[in-house]
Design a protein around this motif. Structure first.
Motif, PDB file in Angstrom:
ATOM      1  N   LEU A 273      -1.171 -11.518 -37.538  1.00  0.00           N
ATOM      2  CA  LEU A 273      -2.043 -10.399 -37.178  1.00  0.00           C
ATOM      3  C   LEU A 273      -3.454 -10.594 -37.724  1.00  0.00           C
ATOM      4  N   HIS A 274      -3.549 -11.200 -38.887  1.00  0.00           N
ATOM      5  CA  HIS A 274      -4.880 -11.513 -39.450  1.00  0.00           C
ATOM      6  C   HIS A 274      -5.620 -12.486 -38.537  1.00  0.00           C
ATOM      7  N   GLU A 275      -4.917 -13.477 -38.013  1.00  0.00           N
ATOM      8  CA  GLU A 275      -5.543 -14.445 -37.117  1.00  0.00           C
ATOM      9  C   GLU A 275      -5.951 -13.781 -35.801  1.00  0.00           C
ATOM     10  N   LEU A 276      -5.118 -12.901 -35.278  1.00  0.00           N
ATOM     11  CA  LEU A 276      -5.463 -12.195 -34.040  1.00  0.00           C
ATOM     12  C   LEU A 276      -6.646 -11.254 -34.257  1.00  0.00           C
ATOM     13  N   GLU A 277      -6.756 -10.692 -35.444  1.00  0.00           N
ATOM     14  CA  GLU A 277      -7.928  -9.873 -35.757  1.00  0.00           C
ATOM     15  C   GLU A 277      -9.177 -10.740 -35.826  1.00  0.00           C
ATOM     16  N   ARG A 278      -9.043 -11.939 -36.398  1.00  0.00           N
ATOM     17  CA  ARG A 278     -10.180 -12.862 -36.473  1.00  0.00           C
ATOM     18  C   ARG A 278     -10.633 -13.269 -35.073  1.00  0.00           C
TER      19      ARG A 278
ATOM     20  N   ARG B 123      -6.833  -5.128 -34.220  1.00  0.00           N
ATOM     21  CA  ARG B 123      -7.408  -4.507 -35.414  1.00  0.00           C
ATOM     22  C   ARG B 123      -6.236  -3.985 -36.234  1.00  0.00           C
ATOM     23  N   LYS B 124      -6.123  -4.489 -37.445  1.00  0.00           N
ATOM     24  CA  LYS B 124      -4.981  -4.157 -38.277  1.00  0.00           C
ATOM     25  C   LYS B 124      -5.054  -2.710 -38.758  1.00  0.00           C
ATOM     26  N   ASP B 125      -3.884  -2.083 -38.831  1.00  0.00           N
ATOM     27  CA  ASP B 125      -3.789  -0.770 -39.451  1.00  0.00           C
ATOM     28  C   ASP B 125      -2.558  -0.768 -40.341  1.00  0.00           C
ATOM     29  N   TYR B 126      -2.286   0.351 -40.951  1.00  0.00           N
ATOM     30  CA  TYR B 126      -1.158   0.414 -41.874  1.00  0.00           C
ATOM     31  C   TYR B 126       0.157   0.173 -41.130  1.00  0.00           C
ATOM     32  N   GLY B 127       0.841  -0.882 -41.518  1.00  0.00           N
ATOM     33  CA  GLY B 127       2.151  -1.173 -40.946  1.00  0.00           C
ATOM     34  C   GLY B 127       2.139  -1.988 -39.677  1.00  0.00           C
ATOM     35  N   GLY B 128       0.954  -2.398 -39.209  1.00  0.00           N
ATOM     36  CA  GLY B 128       0.918  -3.175 -37.975  1.00  0.00           C
ATOM     37  C   GLY B 128      -0.498  -3.432 -37.498  1.00  0.00           C
ATOM     38  N   ALA B 129      -0.694  -3.366 -36.182  1.00  0.00           N
ATOM     39  CA  ALA B 129      -2.015  -3.618 -35.608  1.00  0.00           C
ATOM     40  C   ALA B 129      -2.118  -2.930 -34.265  1.00  0.00           C
ATOM     41  N   MET B 130      -3.361  -2.678 -33.857  1.00  0.00           N
ATOM     42  CA  MET B 130      -3.653  -2.086 -32.558  1.00  0.00           C
ATOM     43  C   MET B 130      -4.554  -3.026 -31.784  1.00  0.00           C
ATOM     44  N   LEU B 131      -4.570  -2.872 -30.468  1.00  0.00           N
ATOM     45  CA  LEU B 131      -5.461  -3.660 -29.636  1.00  0.00           C
ATOM     46  C   LEU B 131      -6.908  -3.343 -30.009  1.00  0.00           C
ATOM     47  N   ALA B 132      -7.744  -4.377 -30.064  1.00  0.00           N
ATOM     48  CA  ALA B 132      -9.153  -4.183 -30.405  1.00  0.00           C
ATOM     49  C   ALA B 132      -9.793  -3.169 -29.467  1.00  0.00           C
ATOM     50  N   ARG B 133     -10.679  -2.336 -30.011  1.00  0.00           N
ATOM     51  CA  ARG B 133     -11.250  -1.227 -29.238  1.00  0.00           C
ATOM     52  C   ARG B 133     -11.968  -1.693 -27.982  1.00  0.00           C
ATOM     53  N   ASP B 134     -12.710  -2.822 -28.090  1.00  0.00           N
ATOM     54  CA  ASP B 134     -13.488  -3.250 -26.921  1.00  0.00           C
ATOM     55  C   ASP B 134     -12.632  -3.886 -25.846  1.00  0.00           C
ATOM     56  N   LEU B 135     -11.308  -4.005 -26.084  1.00  0.00           N
ATOM     57  CA  LEU B 135     -10.405  -4.515 -25.055  1.00  0.00           C
ATOM     58  C   LEU B 135      -9.592  -3.398 -24.406  1.00  0.00           C
ATOM     59  N   GLU B 136      -9.674  -2.205 -24.950  1.00  0.00           N
ATOM     60  CA  GLU B 136      -8.807  -1.125 -24.472  1.00  0.00           C
ATOM     61  C   GLU B 136      -9.099  -0.720 -23.031  1.00  0.00           C
ATOM     62  N   THR B 137     -10.347  -0.856 -22.606  1.00  0.00           N
ATOM     63  CA  THR B 137     -10.713  -0.420 -21.255  1.00  0.00           C
ATOM     64  C   THR B 137     -10.956  -1.579 -20.303  1.00  0.00           C
ATOM     65  N   VAL B 138     -10.628  -2.799 -20.732  1.00  0.00           N
ATOM     66  CA  VAL B 138     -10.842  -3.960 -19.878  1.00  0.00           C
ATOM     67  C   VAL B 138      -9.838  -3.965 -18.744  1.00  0.00           C
ATOM     68  N   ALA B 139     -10.320  -4.132 -17.528  1.00  0.00           N
ATOM     69  CA  ALA B 139      -9.430  -4.237 -16.364  1.00  0.00           C
ATOM     70  C   ALA B 139      -8.877  -5.640 -16.263  1.00  0.00           C
TER      71      ALA B 139
END
Length: 267
Positions: free
Chosen positions: A40-45, A50-66
């Motif tokens: 997850l650290h590598e995927l964040e890099r 984007r890492k959060d407590y207990g896991g990770a979420m999709l980066a914000r600038d990818l959330e609306t990508v078609a």
């Protein structure tokens, strides 16, 4: 399972579900929590998570990508005059006896049509459309990089294809891009094709991106090259000159192809 394969699958799950939990991934892949946190650290890099407590979420600038991309034979019918001019300019960079690597995009397919008169050419490609077009040059050797077929793009992808590509050294790597942005460089909408493009960037002594005007300021899903990884960008004068200056300031040489008429205007 190899590290790259595991991270591929984590990326796919992130793109599909928008978030992942470390505990779930530990169970899925039968590895340690520490291993998953490194993934997850590598995927964040890479700008994917984007890492959060207990896991990770999709980066914000990818959330609306078609994500959906039209099949390559449909894309070949868009901006045809522009792509032809870009392809002609790209062909002028290739000399007799050179080794070139090309991906499966619609603009690289146009380029393949202009390589027929070059003697002693060697073409490495993961695109069945590109290989078919290059086969008309009887003086060229054509090597198809094998892998899993993506029907929409007629490309071959996957770890097998990436491993095979690492055996080669090319004079020039010609690649298309789904999007070009100031913060993420050159990108693709397909996870596996992005990985293939990364391998092609590594294989080419010179890296050349072919992109029509529609690709600029467009957010792609996965970045495959930063500006510093690319030597030349070939596009048209339909691109805003301010955007081109920004690319040049990042150290990329630009070749701008003039068009006889603007797209969408009356002849």
């Amino acid at each position: 399972m190899f590290v790259k394969q595991r991270r591929h699958q984590i990326k796919e799950r992130l793109l599909r579900e928008r978030s992942v939990k470390v505990a779930d991934l530990v169970k899925q892949f039968s590895v340690s929590e520490e291993t998953i946190r490194r993934d997850l650290h590598e995927l964040e890099r890479e700008g994917i998570a984007r890492k959060d407590y207990g896991g990770a979420m999709l980066a914000r600038d990818l959330e609306t990508v078609a994500v959906p991309v039209p099949p390559v034979h449909h894309r070949a019918q868009h901006f045809t005059e522009e792509k032809e001019r870009i392809a002609e300019a790209a062909a002028r960079l290739v000399g007799p006896g050179q080794i070139v690597v090309m991906d499966a995009g619609s603009t690289t397919w146009c380029l393949a049509k202009h390589l027929g008169g070059i003697d002693g050419l060697t073409v490495l490609t993961n695109g069945l459309n590109v290989a078919e077009q290059c086969s008309s040059n009887e003086n060229a050797q054509v090597f198809v990089i094998g892998g899993k077929l993506v029907r929409g793009s007629m490309s071959l992808v996957g770890s097998q294809a990436e491993t095979e590509l690492r055996k080669y050294n090319a004079d020039i790597a010609f690649l298309g891009a789904s999007g070009i942005s100031a913060n993420r460089g050159f990108g693709s909408f397909d996870l596996y094709e992005a990985e293939m493009k990364k391998a092609m960037v590594a294989a080419g002594r010179q890296v050349v991106i072919l992109a029509d005007h529609s690709k600029f300021e467009r957010q792609a899903l996965i970045s495959f090259a930063a500006f510093q990884d690319v030597d030349v960008l070939i596009t048209s004068d339909l691109v805003d000159s301010r955007l081109l200056r920004a690319v040049e300031q990042a150290g990329v040489r630009t070749i701008v192809c003039p068009l006889e008429r603007r797209l969408g205007e009356e002849a």
